[in-house]
Design a protein around this motif. Structure first.
Motif, PDB file in Angstrom:
ATOM      1  N   TYR A   2       0.836  -1.197   0.000  1.00  0.00           N
ATOM      2  CA  TYR A   2       0.000   0.000   0.000  1.00  0.00           C
ATOM      3  C   TYR A   2       0.874   1.253   0.000  1.00  0.00           C
ATOM      4  O   TYR A   2       0.574   2.222  -0.701  1.00  0.00           O
ATOM      5  CB  TYR A   2      -0.962  -0.008   1.194  1.00  0.00           C
ATOM      6  CG  TYR A   2      -1.962   1.105   1.150  1.00  0.00           C
ATOM      7  CD1 TYR A   2      -2.826   1.263   0.062  1.00  0.00           C
ATOM      8  CD2 TYR A   2      -2.057   2.021   2.188  1.00  0.00           C
ATOM      9  CE1 TYR A   2      -3.750   2.296   0.015  1.00  0.00           C
ATOM     10  CE2 TYR A   2      -2.990   3.064   2.144  1.00  0.00           C
ATOM     11  CZ  TYR A   2      -3.824   3.187   1.059  1.00  0.00           C
ATOM     12  OH  TYR A   2      -4.734   4.223   1.011  1.00  0.00           O
ATOM     13  N   GLU A   3       1.977   1.221   0.724  1.00  0.00           N
ATOM     14  CA  GLU A   3       2.886   2.376   0.763  1.00  0.00           C
ATOM     15  C   GLU A   3       3.485   2.642  -0.615  1.00  0.00           C
ATOM     16  O   GLU A   3       3.610   3.797  -1.032  1.00  0.00           O
ATOM     17  CB  GLU A   3       3.989   2.159   1.802  1.00  0.00           C
ATOM     18  CG  GLU A   3       3.509   2.163   3.240  1.00  0.00           C
ATOM     19  CD  GLU A   3       2.734   0.894   3.651  1.00  0.00           C
ATOM     20  OE1 GLU A   3       2.935  -0.190   3.019  1.00  0.00           O
ATOM     21  OE2 GLU A   3       1.912   0.986   4.570  1.00  0.00           O
ATOM     22  N   GLU A   4       3.875   1.583  -1.329  1.00  0.00           N
ATOM     23  CA  GLU A   4       4.416   1.747  -2.681  1.00  0.00           C
ATOM     24  C   GLU A   4       3.346   2.304  -3.624  1.00  0.00           C
ATOM     25  O   GLU A   4       3.628   3.171  -4.460  1.00  0.00           O
ATOM     26  CB  GLU A   4       4.931   0.418  -3.220  1.00  0.00           C
ATOM     27  CG  GLU A   4       6.172  -0.082  -2.525  1.00  0.00           C
ATOM     28  CD  GLU A   4       6.510  -1.514  -2.890  1.00  0.00           C
ATOM     29  OE1 GLU A   4       7.714  -1.835  -2.860  1.00  0.00           O
ATOM     30  OE2 GLU A   4       5.594  -2.314  -3.185  1.00  0.00           O
ATOM     31  N   ALA A   5       2.124   1.806  -3.480  1.00  0.00           N
ATOM     32  CA  ALA A   5       1.025   2.298  -4.318  1.00  0.00           C
ATOM     33  C   ALA A   5       0.775   3.782  -4.051  1.00  0.00           C
ATOM     34  O   ALA A   5       0.592   4.562  -4.989  1.00  0.00           O
ATOM     35  CB  ALA A   5      -0.235   1.475  -4.055  1.00  0.00           C
ATOM     36  N   LEU A   6       0.784   4.159  -2.783  1.00  0.00           N
ATOM     37  CA  LEU A   6       0.590   5.575  -2.434  1.00  0.00           C
ATOM     38  C   LEU A   6       1.702   6.450  -2.996  1.00  0.00           C
ATOM     39  O   LEU A   6       1.455   7.588  -3.386  1.00  0.00           O
ATOM     40  CB  LEU A   6       0.510   5.745  -0.918  1.00  0.00           C
ATOM     41  CG  LEU A   6      -0.771   5.253  -0.251  1.00  0.00           C
ATOM     42  CD1 LEU A   6      -0.649   5.378   1.261  1.00  0.00           C
ATOM     43  CD2 LEU A   6      -1.987   5.998  -0.762  1.00  0.00           C
ATOM     44  N   ASP A  38      -5.734  -0.046 -11.506  1.00  0.00           N
ATOM     45  CA  ASP A  38      -5.555  -0.994 -10.409  1.00  0.00           C
ATOM     46  C   ASP A  38      -4.077  -1.242 -10.147  1.00  0.00           C
ATOM     47  O   ASP A  38      -3.282  -1.371 -11.077  1.00  0.00           O
ATOM     48  CB  ASP A  38      -6.209  -2.334 -10.733  1.00  0.00           C
ATOM     49  CG  ASP A  38      -7.712  -2.345 -10.551  1.00  0.00           C
ATOM     50  OD1 ASP A  38      -8.270  -1.352 -10.059  1.00  0.00           O
ATOM     51  OD2 ASP A  38      -8.334  -3.367 -10.899  1.00  0.00           O
ATOM     52  N   TRP A  39      -3.726  -1.335  -8.852  1.00  0.00           N
ATOM     53  CA  TRP A  39      -2.401  -1.715  -8.376  1.00  0.00           C
ATOM     54  C   TRP A  39      -2.528  -3.119  -7.807  1.00  0.00           C
ATOM     55  O   TRP A  39      -3.273  -3.331  -6.843  1.00  0.00           O
ATOM     56  CB  TRP A  39      -1.949  -0.805  -7.239  1.00  0.00           C
ATOM     57  CG  TRP A  39      -1.516   0.575  -7.545  1.00  0.00           C
ATOM     58  CD1 TRP A  39      -0.225   1.042  -7.507  1.00  0.00           C
ATOM     59  CD2 TRP A  39      -2.321   1.716  -7.856  1.00  0.00           C
ATOM     60  NE1 TRP A  39      -0.203   2.380  -7.792  1.00  0.00           N
ATOM     61  CE2 TRP A  39      -1.477   2.824  -8.011  1.00  0.00           C
ATOM     62  CE3 TRP A  39      -3.700   1.905  -8.032  1.00  0.00           C
ATOM     63  CZ2 TRP A  39      -1.944   4.097  -8.322  1.00  0.00           C
ATOM     64  CZ3 TRP A  39      -4.171   3.160  -8.352  1.00  0.00           C
ATOM     65  CH2 TRP A  39      -3.293   4.241  -8.497  1.00  0.00           C
ATOM     66  N   ASP A  40      -1.825  -4.090  -8.368  1.00  0.00           N
ATOM     67  CA  ASP A  40      -1.863  -5.460  -7.856  1.00  0.00           C
ATOM     68  C   ASP A  40      -1.111  -5.517  -6.534  1.00  0.00           C
ATOM     69  O   ASP A  40       0.045  -5.111  -6.455  1.00  0.00           O
ATOM     70  CB  ASP A  40      -1.214  -6.395  -8.873  1.00  0.00           C
ATOM     71  CG  ASP A  40      -1.387  -7.863  -8.549  1.00  0.00           C
ATOM     72  OD1 ASP A  40      -1.591  -8.205  -7.369  1.00  0.00           O
ATOM     73  OD2 ASP A  40      -1.296  -8.668  -9.487  1.00  0.00           O
ATOM     74  N   CYS A  41      -1.764  -6.022  -5.488  1.00  0.00           N
ATOM     75  CA  CYS A  41      -1.107  -6.083  -4.177  1.00  0.00           C
ATOM     76  C   CYS A  41      -0.827  -7.518  -3.739  1.00  0.00           C
ATOM     77  O   CYS A  41      -0.347  -7.749  -2.630  1.00  0.00           O
ATOM     78  CB  CYS A  41      -1.926  -5.350  -3.119  1.00  0.00           C
ATOM     79  SG  CYS A  41      -3.462  -6.169  -2.682  1.00  0.00           S
ATOM     80  N   GLY A  42      -1.114  -8.493  -4.584  1.00  0.00           N
ATOM     81  CA  GLY A  42      -0.878  -9.885  -4.230  1.00  0.00           C
ATOM     82  C   GLY A  42      -2.108 -10.582  -3.687  1.00  0.00           C
ATOM     83  O   GLY A  42      -2.211 -11.804  -3.744  1.00  0.00           O
TER      84      GLY A  42
END
Length: 117
Positions: free
Chosen positions: A13-17, A83-87
């Motif tokens: 989530y931090e990388e996505a932000l 969309d950001w894939d988070c696993g």
């Protein structure tokens, strides 16, 4: 030429932000450009060469936006929908939302997204 398959990038989530401001700004600029083209289209006669050029320009703006977003390792799910894939699923954002604040699983879509916090 064989098709190159892209390995999905996984984001915390931090990388996505951290990437979100880039996505927001790229999207806002593309939306601004498309809005200008749309205004011109509304004033242009159907079937004219100018209208065809404007329609081509509209499509080129959307395609370039999608390429830029995908180059960041993200998935474009529709116009201005990223969309950001988070696993475990996806962090989901759609312009003009103010922040990256939704999630949905791999088998669900936009309609099933839930707030992150």
């Amino acid at each position: 030429m064989p098709l190159k398959l892209r390995t999905p990038r996984r984001f915390s989530y931090e990388e996505a932000l951290a990437v979100f401001p880039v996505v927001r700004d790229l999207t806002a600029e593309a939306v601004r450009e498309v809005t200008e083209v749309t205004r011109e289209l509304e004033l242009t006669e159907a079937g004219s060469a100018q209208r065809e050029e404007l329609e081509t320009s509209y499509q080129a703006i959307v395609e370039e936006w999608a390429r830029e977003i995908e180059a960041l390792g993200l998935e474009v799910k529709g116009p201005w929908l990223v969309d950001w894939d988070c696993g475990d699923g996806y962090y989901c954002w759609q312009h003009p939302e103010p922040g990256l604040a939704h999630f949905h699983g791999y088998d669900e879509g936009f309609a099933s997204r839930v707030p992150i916090n």
